[in-house]
Design a protein around this motif. Structure first.
Motif, short mmCIF file in Angstrom:
data_model
loop_
_atom_site.label_atom_id
_atom_site.label_comp_id
_atom_site.label_asym_id
_atom_site.label_seq_id
_atom_site.Cartn_x
_atom_site.Cartn_y
_atom_site.Cartn_z
N TYR A 153 1.06 -0.92 0.10
CA TYR A 153 -0.19 -0.21 0.13
C TYR A 153 1.19 1.47 0.24
O TYR A 153 0.49 2.35 -0.52
N GLU A 154 1.81 1.00 0.62
CA GLU A 154 3.21 2.76 0.86
C GLU A 154 3.12 3.46 -1.15
O GLU A 154 3.10 4.61 -0.81
N LYS A 155 2.89 2.84 -1.64
CA LYS A 155 3.60 3.30 -3.30
C LYS A 155 1.77 3.48 -3.58
O LYS A 155 1.75 3.67 -5.02
N VAL A 156 0.72 2.57 -3.28
CA VAL A 156 -0.15 3.07 -4.02
C VAL A 156 -1.24 3.98 -3.11
O VAL A 156 -0.99 4.16 -1.90
N ASP A 157 -2.09 5.16 -3.98
CA ASP A 157 -2.65 6.30 -3.57
C ASP A 157 -4.12 5.68 -2.87
O ASP A 157 -4.97 5.16 -3.67
N VAL A 158 -3.92 5.66 -1.35
CA VAL A 158 -5.96 4.64 -1.34
C VAL A 158 -5.99 6.24 -0.55
O VAL A 158 -7.03 6.52 -1.14
N PHE A 159 -5.95 6.55 0.28
CA PHE A 159 -6.46 8.18 0.86
C PHE A 159 -6.68 9.29 0.46
O PHE A 159 -5.87 10.11 0.60
N THR A 160 -7.54 8.82 -0.67
CA THR A 160 -7.50 9.89 -2.42
C THR A 160 -8.70 10.78 -1.25
O THR A 160 -9.34 10.40 -0.30
N GLU A 161 -9.00 11.86 -1.80
CA GLU A 161 -9.71 13.21 -1.17
C GLU A 161 -11.04 12.72 -1.06
O GLU A 161 -11.38 13.23 0.02
N ASP A 162 -11.57 12.33 -1.97
CA ASP A 162 -13.14 11.27 -2.22
C ASP A 162 -12.69 10.39 -1.14
O ASP A 162 -14.14 10.69 -0.19
N PHE A 163 -12.05 9.77 -0.82
CA PHE A 163 -11.70 8.99 0.39
C PHE A 163 -12.35 8.94 1.25
O PHE A 163 -12.66 8.67 2.78
N LEU A 164 -10.77 10.44 2.00
CA LEU A 164 -11.04 10.74 3.43
C LEU A 164 -12.07 11.65 3.28
O LEU A 164 -13.47 11.78 4.47
N THR A 165 -12.86 12.42 2.11
CA THR A 165 -14.33 12.78 1.81
C THR A 165 -15.76 12.02 2.62
O THR A 165 -16.02 12.28 3.89
N GLU A 166 -15.34 10.92 1.64
CA GLU A 166 -16.54 9.78 2.27
C GLU A 166 -16.76 8.98 3.54
O GLU A 166 -17.33 8.74 4.23
N THR A 167 -15.21 9.15 4.74
CA THR A 167 -14.32 8.44 5.51
C THR A 167 -15.27 9.84 6.66
O THR A 167 -16.13 9.49 7.28
N LEU A 168 -14.97 10.77 6.80
CA LEU A 168 -15.31 11.69 7.81
C LEU A 168 -17.42 11.97 7.28
O LEU A 168 -17.71 11.84 8.31
N GLU A 169 -18.19 11.33 6.07
CA GLU A 169 -19.41 11.33 6.00
C GLU A 169 -19.86 10.74 6.97
O GLU A 169 -21.02 10.60 7.45
N GLU A 170 -19.18 9.67 7.71
CA GLU A 170 -19.51 8.93 8.55
C GLU A 170 -19.56 9.14 9.61
O GLU A 170 -20.45 8.26 10.77
N ILE A 171 -18.82 10.54 9.99
CA ILE A 171 -19.38 10.88 11.39
C ILE A 171 -19.32 12.43 11.53
O ILE A 171 -19.72 12.61 12.74
N ALA A 172 -20.00 12.44 10.10
CA ALA A 172 -20.56 14.30 10.34
C ALA A 172 -21.18 14.81 9.01
O ALA A 172 -21.70 13.71 8.12
N ASN A 173 -22.23 15.47 9.46
CA ASN A 173 -23.39 16.04 9.02
C ASN A 173 -23.16 16.62 7.21
O ASN A 173 -21.84 17.13 7.56
N LYS A 174 -23.94 16.60 6.69
CA LYS A 174 -23.14 16.95 5.57
C LYS A 174 -22.67 18.60 5.11
O LYS A 174 -21.99 19.26 5.03
#
Length: 239
Positions: free
Chosen positions: A152-173
């Motif tokens: 995983y170190e060489k692969v982009d996993v924590f993209t902006e879309d991923f981070l935004t979707e993760t935040l949506e799990e604990i925060a409102n729109k």
């Protein structure tokens, strides 16, 4: 400890009703993990040397009045940091934070790849816009989502879309939109870079690296950490 490869902030805490004996029994399980993390740190610090750390505007767990400040420099893509977050931080919270002995801070030291920097920047945006409690919720969730694939170190996993979707799990729109808008500014990048620069001055060369009231922790067990915390509390009491 993950080694550096390039040169280039109050939440509900677990109950502290269990006995200290039980804590140390659990602590024995974590000794191997702690030893692995800190034995890998080849740059030993001068035991008498301390550096000034500015704790203002930094996320922390605990009471502001606690006499001792424990700092972790970490990277969200560092597997040792995940081990530390999963297995050691709960012990630190139970023994030092819940008892009022110390506060626990997280400082960013992203170095593995662009994901590290992007996630540090996003979490700074979360802290700035949503506050300390939400920062720690996001912090724990990101470590929970750290991929297990060793490539995983060489692969982009924590993209902006991923981070935004993760935040949506604990925060409102509305909260998410505020964070994303702030993320698109330069300020959160300046924030994590300030952490990184401080780490460089303190001699941090990998993660996780821990400091207690400005003194680097080079021990290998929870007992070693307890000793350093007790010493720091005594010194603070003499100021």
């Amino acid at each position: 400890m993950a080694q550096k490869k390039k040169g280039t902030k109050k939440v509900t805490r677990p109950s502290s009703s269990s006995s200290k004996f039980a804590f140390w029994i659990i602590g024995l399980i974590a000794i191997a993990i702690i030893g692995f993390i800190f034995l890998a740190n080849n740059q030993k610090s001068d035991d008498t040397a301390k550096e000034e750390i500015d704790y203002a505007n930094q996320p922390f767990l605990g009471e502001e009045s606690a006499p001792v400040s424990i700092v972790e420099f970490g990277d969200y893509k560092c597997p040792n940091c995940k081990n530390f977050a999963d297995n050691v931080v709960p012990l630190v919270v139970k023994e030092f934070v819940d008892t009022g002995k110390a506060k626990f801070y997280y400082f960013h030291y992203p170095f593995i790849n662009v994901d590290s920097e992007r996630t540090a920047k996003f979490s700074e945006a979360v802290y700035h816009e949503l506050g300390n409690d939400k920062f720690w919720e996001f912090h724990e969730l990101i470590y929970d989502k750290q991929p297990e694939d060793t490539r995983y170190e060489k692969v982009d996993v924590f993209t902006e879309d991923f981070l935004t979707e993760t935040l949506e799990e604990i925060a409102n729109k509305e909260e998410v939109n505020k964070v994303v808008a702030y993320f698109d500014t330069k300020a959160p990048e300046d924030a994590w870079k300030s952490d990184e620069a401080l780490g460089g001055k303190l001699g941090v060369s990998g993660t996780p690296t821990v400091f207690v009231n400005g003194k680097r922790f080079d021990g290998q067990t929870m007992e070693d950490l307890n000793k350093l915390v007790e010493e720091a509390a005594k010194e603070k009491g003499n100021e």
